[in-house]
Enzyme design. Sequence first.
Site, mmCIF file in Angstrom:
data_model
loop_
_atom_site.group_PDB
_atom_site.id
_atom_site.type_symbol
_atom_site.label_atom_id
_atom_site.label_comp_id
_atom_site.label_asym_id
_atom_site.label_seq_id
_atom_site.Cartn_x
_atom_site.Cartn_y
_atom_site.Cartn_z
ATOM 1 N N ASP A 25 0.823 -1.206 0.000
ATOM 2 C CA ASP A 25 0.000 0.000 0.000
ATOM 3 C C ASP A 25 0.866 1.269 0.000
ATOM 4 O O ASP A 25 1.771 1.402 0.824
ATOM 5 C CB ASP A 25 -0.866 -0.037 1.267
ATOM 6 C CG ASP A 25 -1.996 0.957 1.237
ATOM 7 O OD1 ASP A 25 -2.804 0.893 0.305
ATOM 8 O OD2 ASP A 25 -2.074 1.794 2.158
ATOM 9 N N GLU A 31 2.212 -0.177 -4.666
ATOM 10 C CA GLU A 31 1.270 0.867 -5.096
ATOM 11 C C GLU A 31 2.047 2.179 -5.036
ATOM 12 O O GLU A 31 2.432 2.641 -3.966
ATOM 13 C CB GLU A 31 0.063 0.912 -4.159
ATOM 14 C CG GLU A 31 -1.008 1.839 -4.696
ATOM 15 C CD GLU A 31 -2.035 2.265 -3.651
ATOM 16 O OE1 GLU A 31 -3.167 2.565 -4.035
ATOM 17 O OE2 GLU A 31 -1.704 2.314 -2.452
ATOM 18 N N HIS A 72 -10.391 -1.710 -6.023
ATOM 19 C CA HIS A 72 -11.315 -1.281 -4.961
ATOM 20 C C HIS A 72 -11.321 0.236 -4.770
ATOM 21 O O HIS A 72 -12.152 0.746 -4.028
ATOM 22 C CB HIS A 72 -10.931 -1.971 -3.654
ATOM 23 C CG HIS A 72 -9.569 -1.562 -3.178
ATOM 24 N ND1 HIS A 72 -8.411 -1.861 -3.875
ATOM 25 C CD2 HIS A 72 -9.182 -0.833 -2.116
ATOM 26 C CE1 HIS A 72 -7.385 -1.344 -3.239
ATOM 27 N NE2 HIS A 72 -7.814 -0.717 -2.166
HETATM 28 C C1 GLC Z 1 -4.398 2.760 -0.805
HETATM 29 C C2 GLC Z 1 -5.562 1.814 -0.751
HETATM 30 C C3 GLC Z 1 -6.780 2.585 -0.350
HETATM 31 C C4 GLC Z 1 -6.545 3.172 1.007
HETATM 32 C C5 GLC Z 1 -5.270 4.000 1.053
HETATM 33 C C6 GLC Z 1 -4.843 4.275 2.459
HETATM 34 O O1 GLC Z 1 -4.519 3.707 -1.797
HETATM 35 O O2 GLC Z 1 -5.711 1.139 -1.955
HETATM 36 O O3 GLC Z 1 -7.934 1.808 -0.374
HETATM 37 O O4 GLC Z 1 -7.620 3.989 1.379
HETATM 38 O O5 GLC Z 1 -4.198 3.352 0.444
HETATM 39 O O6 GLC Z 1 -4.331 3.115 3.046
#
Ligand code: GLC
Length: 538
Positions: free
Chosen positions: A194, A245, A309
């Site tokens: 994440d 990510e 998501h």
């Molecule tokens: C990432 C996740 C998202 C979350 C964010 C904070 O972007 O995919 O769903 O809200 O991180 O953890």
Amino acid sequence: MKKTWWKEAVVYQVYWRSFYDTDGDGYGDLEGVIRKLDYIKELGADVVWLNPCYGSPDVDNGYDISDYRSIMPKAGTMDDFERLLQEVHARGMKLIMDLVVNHTSDQHPWFVESRSSKDNPYRDYYIWRKEANNWRSYFTPSTWEYDETTGEYYFHSFATEQPDLNWENPKVREEIFDMMRFWLDKGIDGFRMDVINLLAKQAGFPDAEHPDVISYLGNNPGIHDYLQEMHEKVLKHYDVFTVGEIPFVTPEDGLLYVGEDRGELNTLFHFEVCDYMAHWDMARFKEIQKRWYEGMWGRGWNSQFLNNHDHTRLVTRFGNDTTFRTESATCFATLLHTLPGMPYVYQGEEIGMTGVRFDTIDDYNDIAMKNKYKEETGKGRDPQEVFESLLHLARDNSRTPMHWDDSSMAGFTGGTPWIKVNPNYKEINVAAALADPNSVFYYYKKLIQLRKEHEVMVYGSYEPVLEDHPQLYAYFRTLGTEKWLIVLNISEQSVSFELPESAASVSRETVITNYPDDHAGGSGALTMRPFEAVIYRF
Ligand code: GLC
């Protein structure tokens, strides 16, 4: 090019809370994932990515973790988790988990300690300052929250309930590395990490000139040291796969994270499409693909996804979710599975599920949307107008329960689902898809099978043609003597065109097409119908 199992894999993302509920509490659960593994296997996916299911007060659907080593009761128990892992492996698949280590929940015992006093041993696990700067967080107008107990501000890149960890503190790093080993030693096959490029913060937190452009949150000096240390101390000791990510990156930055010589991560999600292209923009999409291919090919590995998501379902956002739902779903599937990089399938994508439009803000659950709604209406804007403006990209578009059949609640739960079911489940559901040989599901299945049979889909070079065409996206993938041409009409109008000369003069066969009658063969002159997709092999 170095061959690895993960480069050849297709990942299926399971948003477990909306997947399948077996205990009637309205939330999907790990037992539900176990019961549906044969379905995922039938589709052909190799890896299951499980969204966070750790102990959490759940203000951001599990991305606010209060206990990294337990399973959230809504999802089940550690025993369920271990069975899930075993069952995934028994089917020859792999399981990766979400790793959320930029922040914790404000209920995490570390933060409870940290906020209790300035000299608490955990104080330095988080980021405290006497003054706030002008930065915005993802979900709130400021990255800083004043805490009365000690009269200082703590830093949060997301909601106020998600304080950021202080990665400068070696104790924090050791705690996280140790926790990663805990899961890896159970036998998981990797992590989806994440917002992993947010770990390092800008020294001194200088005010931003344009506070609304929040890219100051990521890619700061020190980030590569942290990831190399993570690789050195943890990852390299396991045969695992990682995908980061990574928002706000160019291919040049991206390579620093996933370059094969870097000792950091294996692959990444960049967000040039999902964060910055609200509607389909052909010229821009082609430009992005070309730039990333040229920037990374042979040196680092990319991912392909058009929804998850956090991002509205692809047929609704980029295709046509009414007249051409099946055609656009399968057209984009062809795109995702033939571009260079690992394809991700987000649950329900494989049956062409659509985004939702609920009637009121109360039907929505997502903290990002709710906070934005509050912030904007707080400025005196018309509530209905604010609501409408948020609908297209609302994260809940993708979070409604999976449609298994046309029974009540789409066969997702016997109870009341945590978020309403999309009313179109009677028509769009797994049972219907499995009964129809021309369904979106079987098209995905074929594409995934093709990848297993033809390495050109994985390792083939990428060469775009018809580059300025506003409706058609076409490219060659070539590996040795194997040459494929992918032609996609990403529009609602039919279009005629001439195959590029290099392709028109050679005999070709159709590998796959998304219209039942394949009329695209013949001479070099072709007409492609709305969202028609075809792959030729020469
Ligand atoms: C990432 C996740 C998202 C979350 C964010 C904070 O972007 O995919 O769903 O809200 O991180 O953890």
